[in-house]
Design a protein around this motif. Structure first.
Motif, short mmCIF file in Angstrom:
data_model
loop_
_atom_site.label_atom_id
_atom_site.label_comp_id
_atom_site.label_asym_id
_atom_site.label_seq_id
_atom_site.Cartn_x
_atom_site.Cartn_y
_atom_site.Cartn_z
N GLY A 68 45.01 31.71 73.57
CA GLY A 68 45.12 33.04 74.15
C GLY A 68 46.03 33.05 75.37
N ILE A 69 45.74 33.94 76.30
CA ILE A 69 46.50 34.02 77.55
C ILE A 69 46.52 32.65 78.23
N ASN A 70 47.65 32.29 78.85
CA ASN A 70 47.78 30.94 79.40
C ASN A 70 48.75 30.94 80.57
N PHE A 71 48.24 31.07 81.80
CA PHE A 71 49.08 30.87 82.97
C PHE A 71 48.23 30.61 84.20
N LEU A 81 41.49 41.65 81.93
CA LEU A 81 42.04 41.47 80.58
C LEU A 81 40.98 41.66 79.50
N ILE A 82 39.79 41.13 79.75
CA ILE A 82 38.71 41.29 78.77
C ILE A 82 38.19 42.71 78.77
N GLN A 83 38.07 43.28 79.95
CA GLN A 83 37.59 44.67 80.06
C GLN A 83 38.50 45.62 79.28
N SER A 84 39.80 45.36 79.31
CA SER A 84 40.77 46.24 78.66
C SER A 84 40.89 45.99 77.16
N GLY A 85 40.28 44.90 76.67
CA GLY A 85 40.32 44.60 75.25
C GLY A 85 41.46 43.71 74.81
N LEU A 86 42.26 43.21 75.75
CA LEU A 86 43.39 42.35 75.38
C LEU A 86 42.97 40.93 75.02
N LEU A 134 34.46 33.47 80.79
CA LEU A 134 34.32 34.91 80.71
C LEU A 134 34.47 35.36 79.26
N GLU A 135 33.66 36.32 78.89
CA GLU A 135 33.65 36.75 77.49
C GLU A 135 33.24 38.22 77.42
#
Length: 407
Positions: free
Chosen positions: A153-156, A175-180, A238-239
């Protein structure tokens, strides 16, 4: 908006190499600060530091992966392994799902210095070694852990000075809250070798109380004389609530608020306005009143002006003598890039176990800390909502609000 929950935590710090050891240290008010005599040999003013050994990863990772890991990457690996195990996330899940990683890290000093030493002495860049580049980049933790754990997934890396770990969790929350994203490994890591803090020592930023290391870190105390450097690694998984529910995961807590600001002022001297706005944004984002917060884990690093201005900001937002306020840095020293993440682990463990760890070495308040409710002994109390502050050079501020999970 998706609800964002914590399903796993891991920690490797000077007060414990895992969650169980850390809980014991927090409850009993055990300091992890000591003396590194080698620093005196190199001309340091202060040899005080958090004391922790580098983990032996020979039985965990192959030689190439170990060679690519920086010191802080080692700490982060151990913490992340513990967090993933608690979350019930295994290799099969990681291969089939897009799990991301956002980690706070703002330097990787030791490998850079070692590489330069080799080049100057040998006049041959090939002798630096194949692992040097992957250890020396600021993104060393995220690049290595994403490969080791097969994260897709996201990586930085979040580079925000001493707020790095907190911002990593805050950005993961958004990012999780927005659904991405549905799940992100978040955290912070800090090297503890002497090279990493030489410039801080040169600024006389450190406490000089070498005769009594355990009393050197004195957040909010009138006679504080500087911070104590420290470090390690801290990870929270986080999930989205839906993802956790689908997996049948145990939910440890819920992230409900993230506030941030920039002081727009001096590069190293904190003010009151920036932290105050960060606190106020976190409360608005969580739709809470100041009276809803039962505990604040303050940034307070034991510096004269930093602690003073944070105390003023807390009083302006929350009023006098409420809620409980402590800085776990009184036990750990300042874990720097890691601190914003480790203090979420510390505070969540305390919320889970029903106590607030003491603010060690708080013997005499100053004009601002006298207005705060700072316990010097362990407080046995149930609390369901807390706020954690992290501030850094350049005037970057982050405030996170966490609560016990209710379906």
């Amino acid at each position: 908006m998706n609800r964002v929950v914590i399903t796993g935590m891991g920690i490797y710090s000077c007060i414990g190499k895992n969650k169980e050891e850390v809980v014991s240290s927090l409850y009993n008010g055990v300091s992890g600060i000591g003396i590194d005599p080698v620093r005196k040999e190199y001309g340091y003013n202060s040899a005080l530091t958090g004391i922790l050994e580098r983990p032996d990863l020979k039985g965990c990772l192959d030689r190439k992966k170990r060679n690519y890991l920086s010191e802080q990457g080692m700490y982060a690996y151990v913490a992340t392994t513990e967090a993933l195990q608690q979350a019930g996330i295994d290799e099969d899940f990681l291969e089939k799902n897009e799990v991301g990683i956002l980690y706070g890290n703002d330097s990787s000093t030791e490998p850079v210095i070692h590489a330069v030493d080799v080049i100057r002495e040998k006049r041959n860049t090939a002798l630096v070694g194949s692992g040097s580049i992957f250890q020396s980049m600021n993104s060393t933790v995220t690049m290595n852990l994403s490969v080791i754990f097969k994260l897709r997934g996201i990586n930085f890396t979040i580079s925000g000075a001493c707020a790095s770990g907190s911002h990593a969790i805050g950005m993961g929350f958004l990012l999780i809250q927005s659904g991405l994203q549905e799940a992100i490994v978040c955290g912070g890591a800090q090297e503890v070798n002497m090279y990493s803090v030489g410039s801080f020592d040169g600024l006389s930023a450190f406490s000089s109380r070498e005769d009594n290391p355990g009393a050197a870190s004195r957040p909010f105390d009138k006679n504080r004389d500087g911070l104590v450097p420290s470090g390690g690694g801290a990870t929270v998984i986080l999930e989205s609530y839906e993802s956790a529910k689908r997996r049948g995961a145990t939910i440890l807590a819920e992230v409900i608020g993230y506030g941030f600001s920039s002081n727009g002022d001096h590069i190293s001297v904190p003010n009151i306005d920036g932290p105050k706005r960060s606190l106020e944004m976190a409360l608005r984002n969580a739709s809470l009143l100041p009276s809803d917060i039962r505990y604040i884990n303050a940034h307070a690093t034991s510096t004269p002006l930093g602690d003073l201005n944070e105390a003023h900001a807390i009083v302006q937002v929350f009023g006098e003598k409420s809620p409980y306020v402590t800085s776990t840095k009184s036990m750990t020293g300042h874990e720097m890039w890691m601190a914003g993440a480790s203090e979420i682990v510390y505070s969540t463990l305390m919320m889970e176990k029903g106590f607030i760890a003491p603010n060690l070495n708080f013997e005499e308040p100053d004009e601002a800390s006298s207005l705060l409710n700072i316990p010097t002994k362990t407080i046995e109390t149930e609390f369901d909502t807390y706020l954690s502050n992290s501030f850094g050079f350049g005037g970057t501020n982050s405030s996170l609000i966490i609560k016990k999970f209710t379906p």
